[in-house]
Write a protein that holds these residues in place. Structure first.
Motif, PDB file in Angstrom:
ATOM      1  N   ARG A  17       0.539  -1.503   0.394  1.00 28.45           N
ATOM      2  CA  ARG A  17      -0.013  -0.044   0.005  1.00 28.45           C
ATOM      3  C   ARG A  17       1.250   1.215  -0.018  1.00 28.45           C
ATOM      4  O   ARG A  17       0.713   2.105  -0.264  1.00 28.45           O
ATOM      5  CB  ARG A  17      -0.952  -0.206   1.233  1.00 28.45           C
ATOM      6  CG  ARG A  17      -1.885  -1.172   0.901  1.00 28.45           C
ATOM      7  CD  ARG A  17      -2.144  -1.424   2.240  1.00 28.45           C
ATOM      8  NE  ARG A  17      -4.236  -2.077   2.221  1.00 28.45           N
ATOM      9  CZ  ARG A  17      -3.466  -3.329   1.953  1.00 28.45           C
ATOM     10  NH1 ARG A  17      -2.699  -4.200   1.620  1.00 28.45           N
ATOM     11  NH2 ARG A  17      -4.441  -3.979   1.605  1.00 28.45           N
ATOM     12  N   PHE A  18       1.710   1.087   0.803  1.00 35.26           N
ATOM     13  CA  PHE A  18       2.729   2.576   0.874  1.00 35.26           C
ATOM     14  C   PHE A  18       3.856   2.827  -0.419  1.00 35.26           C
ATOM     15  O   PHE A  18       3.279   4.026  -0.659  1.00 35.26           O
ATOM     16  CB  PHE A  18       3.812   2.553   1.732  1.00 35.26           C
ATOM     17  CG  PHE A  18       4.443   2.848   1.744  1.00 35.26           C
ATOM     18  CD1 PHE A  18       3.996   4.783   2.423  1.00 35.26           C
ATOM     19  CD2 PHE A  18       5.806   3.207   2.448  1.00 35.26           C
ATOM     20  CE1 PHE A  18       4.868   6.008   2.382  1.00 35.26           C
ATOM     21  CE2 PHE A  18       6.730   4.563   2.401  1.00 35.26           C
ATOM     22  CZ  PHE A  18       5.921   5.515   2.745  1.00 35.26           C
ATOM     23  N   VAL A  21       1.138   4.352  -2.457  1.00 30.87           N
ATOM     24  CA  VAL A  21       0.583   6.213  -2.638  1.00 30.87           C
ATOM     25  C   VAL A  21       1.883   6.037  -3.016  1.00 30.87           C
ATOM     26  O   VAL A  21       2.259   7.496  -3.551  1.00 30.87           O
ATOM     27  CB  VAL A  21       1.154   6.114  -0.415  1.00 30.87           C
ATOM     28  CG1 VAL A  21       1.362   7.514  -0.322  1.00 30.87           C
ATOM     29  CG2 VAL A  21      -0.588   6.099   0.356  1.00 30.87           C
TER      30      VAL A  21
ATOM     31  N   ARG B 139      -0.004   0.765   6.925  1.00 31.69           N
ATOM     32  CA  ARG B 139      -0.941   0.325   6.331  1.00 31.69           C
ATOM     33  C   ARG B 139      -2.063   1.256   6.442  1.00 31.69           C
ATOM     34  O   ARG B 139      -2.903   1.719   5.374  1.00 31.69           O
ATOM     35  CB  ARG B 139      -1.004  -0.914   6.734  1.00 31.69           C
ATOM     36  CG  ARG B 139      -1.877  -1.745   6.429  1.00 31.69           C
ATOM     37  CD  ARG B 139      -2.782  -3.396   6.411  1.00 31.69           C
ATOM     38  NE  ARG B 139      -3.883  -3.564   6.091  1.00 31.69           N
ATOM     39  CZ  ARG B 139      -4.129  -4.700   6.104  1.00 31.69           C
ATOM     40  NH1 ARG B 139      -3.906  -5.358   6.477  1.00 31.69           N
ATOM     41  NH2 ARG B 139      -5.391  -5.131   5.103  1.00 31.69           N
ATOM     42  N   SER B 142      -1.779   4.503   4.830  1.00 32.76           N
ATOM     43  CA  SER B 142      -1.584   3.684   3.233  1.00 32.76           C
ATOM     44  C   SER B 142      -3.611   4.252   2.302  1.00 32.76           C
ATOM     45  O   SER B 142      -2.906   4.345   1.372  1.00 32.76           O
ATOM     46  CB  SER B 142      -0.593   3.228   2.929  1.00 32.76           C
ATOM     47  OG  SER B 142       0.944   3.734   3.528  1.00 32.76           O
ATOM     48  N   SER B 158      -5.038  -0.726  -2.964  1.00 31.18           N
ATOM     49  CA  SER B 158      -6.458  -0.290  -2.243  1.00 31.18           C
ATOM     50  C   SER B 158      -7.325  -0.913  -1.911  1.00 31.18           C
ATOM     51  O   SER B 158      -8.591  -1.832  -1.316  1.00 31.18           O
ATOM     52  CB  SER B 158      -6.547   0.642  -2.838  1.00 31.18           C
ATOM     53  OG  SER B 158      -6.797   0.986  -4.037  1.00 31.18           O
TER      54      SER B 158
END
Lengths: 160, 160
Positions: A17-18, A21, B139, B142, B158
């Motif tokens: 997830r990071f 981003v 987590r 994010s 996502s």
């Protein structure tokens, strides 16, 4: 070679997830500034750091530190900003071998004009998505990561 | 125009540090992979996503989603990876108008070779700097930011 310590499932969930981003956010910051002000996010950051300095002037080496950039990268960007008359370079008053970068009046007006749209975008994309507790967590997490990326604490963001 | 909600001091502290991470971390990820494997971080991510798919194959549109990329950007990268014989494109079996991307045997060997160094770098730069609680916080943070960057939840990171 030591044996690879693969990511645990918690670590992998966070990292995937990071990393997304990291992949998406710079483009979102750049496109708003490009569309509305014809500036990259890094251009804006350079102008903003100068706008907050005494006499709106910093030595190039100090400006590189504050913008987390190498001097060659900063020099290329400042050359471009100079062509747009937003920044001017001159020899430092106290050391003629060193170079200062100053925000011009046009550069100041550019920052003042660009700031509200940029801040609204930062709120919309990041800050307003977080709880106050998460804002504090993000600061600590970023500090911890900067401690790895910049172990000598040379950069403004990790030193202040 | 509504009035600008400037960042509070907590928000600014967090943002300045996080912006520095955004500025520095992609370069750290890229340079290790460039130096050791002649891959960008995005190249690696594309190869890794294919390596985890059934038959090491994904439709280009699905691969774009998983790598958080637009189709034009992904196509440029896949063209380059194809020239290096790491990926091959072919018409999809169930829809000849669609295109599949597959990892070649050389592409598989490349991922297997590159993974330990990349994971060590991710640990060293990010994960091992954090406590287990911070990994969980990262987590959630994010996820919250991806909810803004990708409001329809179209992206792999996502959605999963």
């Amino acid at each position: 070679m030591t044996e690879t310590r693969w990511l645990t499932s918690d670590e992998r969930e966070a990292w995937v997830r990071f990393a997304a981003v990291l992949e998406l956010l710079p483009g979102v910051l750049d496109s708003q500034l490009q569309r509305d002000e014809r500036l990259t996010h890094f251009d804006y950051f350079v102008l903003a750091m100068l706008s907050e300095a005494p006499d709106r002037t910093l030595r190039m080496t100090a400006l590189a530190t504050r913008t987390n950039a190498t001097l060659p990268r900063l020099s290329r960007v400042v050359t471009r900003l100079e062509e747009q008359r937003l920044v001017a370079r001159s020899p430092s008053a106290d050391d003629r071998r060193a170079t200062d970068a100053s925000l011009t009046d046009a550069g100041w007006r550019k920052v003042v004009h660009a700031a509200p749209g940029h801040v609204a975008n930062v709120r919309d994309s990041v800050i307003d998505a977080l709880t106050p507790a998460q804002v504090v967590q993000l600061r600590s997490i970023s500090d911890a990561v900067l401690g790895r990326l910049d172990p000598d604490g040379k950069l403004f963001a990790s030193g202040s």
